[in-house]
Design a protein around this motif. Structure first.
Motif, PDB file in Angstrom:
ATOM      1  N   LEU A 179      22.924  -6.413 -27.754  1.00  0.00           N
ATOM      2  CA  LEU A 179      22.604  -7.907 -27.383  1.00  0.00           C
ATOM      3  C   LEU A 179      21.352  -7.861 -26.716  1.00  0.00           C
ATOM      4  O   LEU A 179      20.585  -8.627 -26.992  1.00  0.00           O
ATOM      5  CB  LEU A 179      23.715  -8.328 -26.628  1.00  0.00           C
ATOM      6  N   PRO A 180      21.039  -6.956 -25.697  1.00  0.00           N
ATOM      7  CA  PRO A 180      19.704  -6.869 -24.921  1.00  0.00           C
ATOM      8  C   PRO A 180      18.675  -6.670 -25.997  1.00  0.00           C
ATOM      9  O   PRO A 180      17.689  -7.276 -25.780  1.00  0.00           O
ATOM     10  CB  PRO A 180      19.988  -5.898 -23.823  1.00  0.00           C
ATOM     11  N   VAL A 181      18.967  -5.872 -26.840  1.00  0.00           N
ATOM     12  CA  VAL A 181      17.613  -5.533 -27.986  1.00  0.00           C
ATOM     13  C   VAL A 181      17.413  -6.917 -28.610  1.00  0.00           C
ATOM     14  O   VAL A 181      16.377  -7.248 -28.728  1.00  0.00           O
ATOM     15  CB  VAL A 181      18.146  -4.263 -28.779  1.00  0.00           C
ATOM     16  N   VAL A 182      18.350  -7.618 -29.129  1.00  0.00           N
ATOM     17  CA  VAL A 182      18.251  -8.587 -30.145  1.00  0.00           C
ATOM     18  C   VAL A 182      17.463  -9.760 -28.939  1.00  0.00           C
ATOM     19  O   VAL A 182      16.778 -10.395 -29.407  1.00  0.00           O
ATOM     20  CB  VAL A 182      19.555  -8.985 -30.744  1.00  0.00           C
ATOM     21  N   GLN A 183      18.225  -9.815 -27.950  1.00  0.00           N
ATOM     22  CA  GLN A 183      17.922 -10.901 -27.191  1.00  0.00           C
ATOM     23  C   GLN A 183      16.318 -10.746 -26.856  1.00  0.00           C
ATOM     24  O   GLN A 183      15.478 -11.872 -26.796  1.00  0.00           O
ATOM     25  CB  GLN A 183      18.454 -11.093 -25.798  1.00  0.00           C
ATOM     26  N   ALA A 184      15.936  -9.676 -26.454  1.00  0.00           N
ATOM     27  CA  ALA A 184      14.601  -9.244 -26.064  1.00  0.00           C
ATOM     28  C   ALA A 184      13.558  -9.499 -27.374  1.00  0.00           C
ATOM     29  O   ALA A 184      12.501 -10.031 -27.146  1.00  0.00           O
ATOM     30  CB  ALA A 184      14.418  -7.813 -25.713  1.00  0.00           C
ATOM     31  N   PHE A 185      13.900  -9.150 -28.494  1.00  0.00           N
ATOM     32  CA  PHE A 185      13.349  -9.484 -29.809  1.00  0.00           C
ATOM     33  C   PHE A 185      13.175 -11.098 -29.871  1.00  0.00           C
ATOM     34  O   PHE A 185      11.889 -11.515 -30.181  1.00  0.00           O
ATOM     35  CB  PHE A 185      14.010  -8.767 -31.038  1.00  0.00           C
ATOM     36  N   LEU A 186      14.498 -11.863 -29.701  1.00  0.00           N
ATOM     37  CA  LEU A 186      14.064 -13.149 -29.967  1.00  0.00           C
ATOM     38  C   LEU A 186      13.347 -14.009 -28.852  1.00  0.00           C
ATOM     39  O   LEU A 186      12.916 -15.141 -29.274  1.00  0.00           O
ATOM     40  CB  LEU A 186      15.482 -13.871 -30.228  1.00  0.00           C
ATOM     41  N   ALA A 187      13.157 -13.310 -27.670  1.00  0.00           N
ATOM     42  CA  ALA A 187      12.277 -13.986 -26.619  1.00  0.00           C
ATOM     43  C   ALA A 187      10.829 -13.791 -26.747  1.00  0.00           C
ATOM     44  O   ALA A 187      10.118 -14.482 -26.212  1.00  0.00           O
ATOM     45  CB  ALA A 187      13.017 -13.287 -25.300  1.00  0.00           C
ATOM     46  N   ARG A 188      10.675 -12.746 -27.795  1.00  0.00           N
ATOM     47  CA  ARG A 188       9.077 -12.612 -28.004  1.00  0.00           C
ATOM     48  C   ARG A 188       8.313 -13.858 -28.449  1.00  0.00           C
ATOM     49  O   ARG A 188       8.644 -14.357 -29.397  1.00  0.00           O
ATOM     50  CB  ARG A 188       8.652 -11.364 -28.808  1.00  0.00           C
TER      51      ARG A 188
END
Length: 93
Positions: free
Chosen positions: A84-93
């Motif tokens: 989840l943190p990996v996906v959230q960070a990617f989407l936040a870019r």
């Protein structure tokens, strides 16, 4: 109905198409999976990733990302607390 196992032996090569992808790509895999980390790195390289240093100012970074989650396979990746943190960070870019 065709099963995935029946498609696996079928020859395919998307090497030429991968660099043409317009969308940002996040590749996520487990380091203990049947899809080897080296294969994910090759896929990432086709997107331009891992080819050079990102530079101190980030100017050398690709817009794509690769994440290899430790002690993870495709059987349990959705339960990994790291996903989840990996996906959230990617989407936040």
């Amino acid at each position: 109905m065709t099963q995935i196992s029946g498609l696996v032996p079928s020859p395919f090569d998307w090497t030429a198409e991968i660099p043409q992808l317009q969308a940002q790509v996040l590749l996520v895999a487990g380091d203990a999976d049947s899809i080897l980390p080296a294969h994910m790195a090759e896929f990432f390289a086709l997107l331009g990733g891992g080819q050079k240093d990102g530079n101190w100012d980030g100017s050398g970074k690709t817009r794509h990302q690769l994440a290899l989650l430790p002690d993870t396979t495709h059987y349990d990746i959705l339960g990994s607390p790291l996903l989840l943190p990996v996906v959230q960070a990617f989407l936040a870019r």
